[in-house]
Design an enzyme around this catalytic site. Structure first.
Site, PDB file in Angstrom:
ATOM      1  CE  LYS A 199      -3.077   1.924   4.729  1.00  0.00           C
ATOM      2  NZ  LYS A 199      -2.977   1.098   3.501  1.00  0.00           N
ATOM      3  CB  SER A 241      -0.951   0.023   1.207  1.00  0.00           C
ATOM      4  OG  SER A 241      -0.237   0.194   2.413  1.00  0.00           O
TER       5      SER A 241
END
Length: 240
Positions: A101, A37
């Site tokens: 993230k 990701s």
């Protein structure tokens, strides 16, 4: 072995365990990257050092969650907001797993996506095209992507990749980040389960664990193939 010797050995082990617990809970911890990701910033197999002092401490900073909120604003001692663009580890509000993230929206920010373009507070975020390349996904097939440098408000610049600007994750109606929450996104924009989706959504500040600072080393295994890019292994590499 005498009882005194045995007790001395146990005491030494207990001291070492206490030092490890305190260090990994309140100073620095190591994180392993299991997914794509955050490609190209982070690769599967990267080992990171996270700074637990960057934003203050909450129960999610500890190696073992006591399930009791710390005193202080938003459940954080000496709590400080991250900056847009910081790469942060946090606890998933629903599953309890640790995720990593990039901070995109802070409390009060308005976030939207339109045809692959990120919009913050009504302004489309600038991005510079850097080139095309293809790579083999971890446990998957090859994929063609476009590289961009994205310029967040405040001056932070980081690299993202896009497979398309017309995928299922490339359009999102405007949302406002509520007080005490953060909006996160992955740099691999078409392969990231992040705050654009209800499964994660806005992340409480209390769930922040620390800031990713350094790739200590990488176990990323990439075999060179004709026509496919192969990310290099990295050692003691700062995280942008």
């Amino acid at each position: 072995m005498s009882i005194r010797t045995a007790l001395g050995g146990l005491g030494f082990v207990a001291q070492v365990a206490a030092i490890v617990f305190i260090t990994k809970s309140f100073a620095f911890a190591q994180v392993y990257i299991p997914s794509e990701s955050m490609v190209p910033t982070l690769e599967v197999g990267d080992r990171l050092i996270t700074d637990k002092t960057a934003y203050g401490w909450s129960r999610h900073s500890l190696l073992v969650d006591p399930h009791v909120s710390f005193p202080g604003k938003e459940g954080r001692l000496f709590g400080r907001l991250p900056k847009r663009g910081d790469v942060v580890t946090f606890t998933h509000p629903r599953t309890g797993e640790t995720l990593i993230k990039r901070v995109i929206g802070l409390p009060g920010d308005r976030i939207a996506m339109k045809n692959g373009r990120l919009i913050i507070n009504g302004k489309t975020v600038e991005r510079d095209f850097k080139g095309d390349y293809s790579y083999r996904q971890y446990r998957g097939g090859s994929v063609a992507v476009r590289r961009y440098d994205e310029h967040l408000p405040g001056g932070e610049v980081h690299e993202i990749i896009e497979q398309t600007d017309h995928g299922y994750a490339d359009n999102m109606a405007e949302v406002t980040v509520p007080p005490g929450h953060i909006f996160f996104m992955g740099d691999n924009r078409d392969n990231s389960a992040d705050s654009r989706f209800a499964e994660l959504g806005f992340v409480p500040e209390e769930n922040i664990q620390g800031q990713a600072r350094l790739i200590t080393y990488s176990l990323h295994d990439c075999r060179p193939e004709p026509g496919l890019a192969c990310a290099p292994r990295r050692f003691l590499s700062p995280i942008d």
